[in-house]
Design a protein around this motif. Structure first.
Motif, PDB file in Angstrom:
ATOM      1  N   HIS A  19       0.159  46.864  19.328  1.00  0.00           N
ATOM      2  CA  HIS A  19       0.586  48.190  18.873  1.00  0.00           C
ATOM      3  C   HIS A  19       1.698  48.785  19.743  1.00  0.00           C
ATOM      4  O   HIS A  19       2.491  49.601  19.275  1.00  0.00           O
ATOM      5  N   MET A  63      -2.769  46.316   8.308  1.00  0.00           N
ATOM      6  CA  MET A  63      -3.595  47.319   8.984  1.00  0.00           C
ATOM      7  C   MET A  63      -2.736  48.244   9.837  1.00  0.00           C
ATOM      8  O   MET A  63      -2.918  49.463   9.841  1.00  0.00           O
ATOM      9  N   PHE A  64      -1.789  47.667  10.562  1.00  0.00           N
ATOM     10  CA  PHE A  64      -0.918  48.447  11.441  1.00  0.00           C
ATOM     11  C   PHE A  64      -0.098  49.465  10.642  1.00  0.00           C
ATOM     12  O   PHE A  64       0.074  50.610  11.061  1.00  0.00           O
ATOM     13  N   LYS A  65       0.383  49.058   9.489  1.00  0.00           N
ATOM     14  CA  LYS A  65       1.205  49.936   8.657  1.00  0.00           C
ATOM     15  C   LYS A  65       0.379  50.945   7.859  1.00  0.00           C
ATOM     16  O   LYS A  65       0.927  51.887   7.283  1.00  0.00           O
ATOM     17  N   GLY A  66      -0.933  50.741   7.791  1.00  0.00           N
ATOM     18  CA  GLY A  66      -1.788  51.625   7.004  1.00  0.00           C
ATOM     19  C   GLY A  66      -1.811  51.267   5.537  1.00  0.00           C
ATOM     20  O   GLY A  66      -2.206  52.080   4.701  1.00  0.00           O
ATOM     21  N   ASN A  78      -6.798  51.260  10.098  1.00  0.00           N
ATOM     22  CA  ASN A  78      -5.599  51.907  10.630  1.00  0.00           C
ATOM     23  C   ASN A  78      -5.960  53.097  11.515  1.00  0.00           C
ATOM     24  O   ASN A  78      -5.295  53.365  12.520  1.00  0.00           O
ATOM     25  N   GLN A  79      -7.034  53.814  11.183  1.00  0.00           N
ATOM     26  CA  GLN A  79      -7.467  54.956  11.990  1.00  0.00           C
ATOM     27  C   GLN A  79      -7.911  54.528  13.381  1.00  0.00           C
ATOM     28  O   GLN A  79      -7.761  55.280  14.344  1.00  0.00           O
ATOM     29  N   ASP A 110      -8.091  57.301  18.432  1.00  0.00           N
ATOM     30  CA  ASP A 110      -7.904  55.855  18.254  1.00  0.00           C
ATOM     31  C   ASP A 110      -8.183  55.106  19.559  1.00  0.00           C
ATOM     32  O   ASP A 110      -8.373  55.701  20.619  1.00  0.00           O
TER      33      ASP A 110
END
Length: 395
Positions: free
Chosen positions: A94, A140-143, A151-152, A159
């Motif tokens: 991230h 997941m990273f991009k939501g 993502n949360q 987080d």
């Protein structure tokens, strides 16, 4: 199986690497570069112990994510093995897009590109190299994944990133006011309708987390001496960029010269050069500039390397014209004013109740914002941004 390793962390102890793919990502030069990117910029000029790096922070986040998955699975949240690996990869990477000295120089090398966007570019490059193995992690990273809580866990107001950096930065700085019980917070996490919530028994831990974040920003991240040092480093690179028009190889590093001499629009070639740029390029060049013929570059570099920093004032109200004129009293020309004085503002918002709110599960069908259920007297106040004005000038 020979690739499965354990890292020894000073905060959490042993951190196991649970898949060969994750180990290969950690071994990649893109990720190893994080060993040479400081977690807290120039804060070591105030707190001598904060020499930890983005590498350690990323591994700490990986460990906390492993613990979180274990807790959620014990509460009957269905998570597949593929999702577990993807989630760990996403949190591990991230912050891979941070440049030298992390946030300090975020806008000094590339225009209008934040480190989150560069992280995504690195992930996409790694995904191509690893034959699509990072595709789910990128979703997941991009939501974009259809289960929002993944993502949360990566990017929200409670987080895994924050759970590690508050505890880690508090530990290495010695500022105990920022210490949080990340283990208890993780134990209180749950998922309702694929959204992250905190069990009602964790209300006080969440309150402590929000207050700790406010204190860490005023005491560490926005410390007035750190602010001055960071502005000086930005001005050093700004001056070096101006001089590089006539002096093509002004920096000690070809990677730094690339960003001083070329347009900073981000493309594939820029990503390759950025992946080779780290704190060492900056410090090595600044040390050499202490003896540069340009008096502005030389004096700024000496000031930073020898920690002979300017006087700094922080106050609630804007600076008056008479104050500004007094700041400029020791400046003999416009160059001095532009490079040796600075005024700006800093903002501290501990909790944004509207963006990614921290939700408390009172009952299975009763989910409420922490603000609505907290009896902490100052929690509503902590949702309001506090702005302060700062200035530095020659002593």
């Amino acid at each position: 199986m020979k690739k499965l390793k354990i890292f020894n962390d000073p905060i959490y102890g042993f951190i196991p690497i649970q898949s060969a793919l994750i180990f290969d990502i950690i071994e990649h030069p893109y990720f190893q570069r994080l060993r040479r990117i400081s977690q807290m910029g120039l804060s070591y000029l105030v707190y001598p112990g904060v020499h930890h790096t983005r590498f350690e922070h990323a591994l700490g986040c990986l460990y906390l994510m492993q613990q979180t998955v274990s807790v959620l699975k014990s509460k009957k949240v269905k998570i597949s093995e593929a999702e577990i690996e993807a989630l760990q990869i996403a949190i591990l990477l991230h912050d891979i897009g941070h440049g030298p000295f992390s946030h300090t120089l975020e806008h000094s090398f590339v225009k209008d590109v934040h480190h989150e966007q560069i992280s995504l570019l690195f992930m996409e490059a790694l995904n191509e190299e690893f034959s699509g193995a990072l595709s789910l992690a990128i979703e997941m990273f991009k939501g974009d994944y259809n289960r929002p809580f993944f993502n949360q866990l990566i990017a929200s107001q409670l987080d895994i990133d924050r759970l590690d950096y508050l505890k880690r930065d508090s530990f290495f700085s010695g500022v105990t006011e920022g210490n949080i019980n990340s283990h208890r917070l993780i134990t209180m996490l749950d998922v309702v309708n694929d959204n992250l919530v905190v069990d009602k028994k964790g209300i006080y831990s969440v309150e402590k987390f929000i207050v700790a974040r406010r204190l860490m920003y005023w005491m560490v991240y926005l410390h007035k001496t750190s602010l001055a040092a960071e502005c000086i480093l930005v001005n050093i690179l700004k001056r070096a960029a101006e001089l590089s028009v006539n002096e093509q190889n002004i920096a000690r590093s070809e990677h730094l010269n690339f960003f001083l001499n070329k347009p900073r629009d981000f493309n594939d070639a820029t990503l390759v050069m950025f992946s080779k740029l780290d704190d060492y390029d900056i410090i090595g060049s600044v040390k050499s500039w202490m003896e540069h013929s340009d008096p502005v570059l030389s004096e700024l570099s000496i000031s930073l390397i020898n920690r002979n920093l300017p006087k700094v004032i922080v106050q609630k109200q804007a600076f008056s014209e008479s104050q500004l004129q007094s700041f400029y009293a020791n400046c003999t020309n416009e160059n001095d004013i532009a490079y040796f004085t600075h005024t700006g503002t800093v903002k501290n918002l501990a909790y944004n109740k509207d963006k990614y709110p921290i939700n408390i599960k009172l009952k299975e069908d009763n989910i409420q914002n922490i603000i609505a259920v907290s009896d902490h007297l100052n929690l509503e106040t902590l949702t309001q941004p506090v702005v302060k004005h700062f200035a530095y000038f020659p002593k």
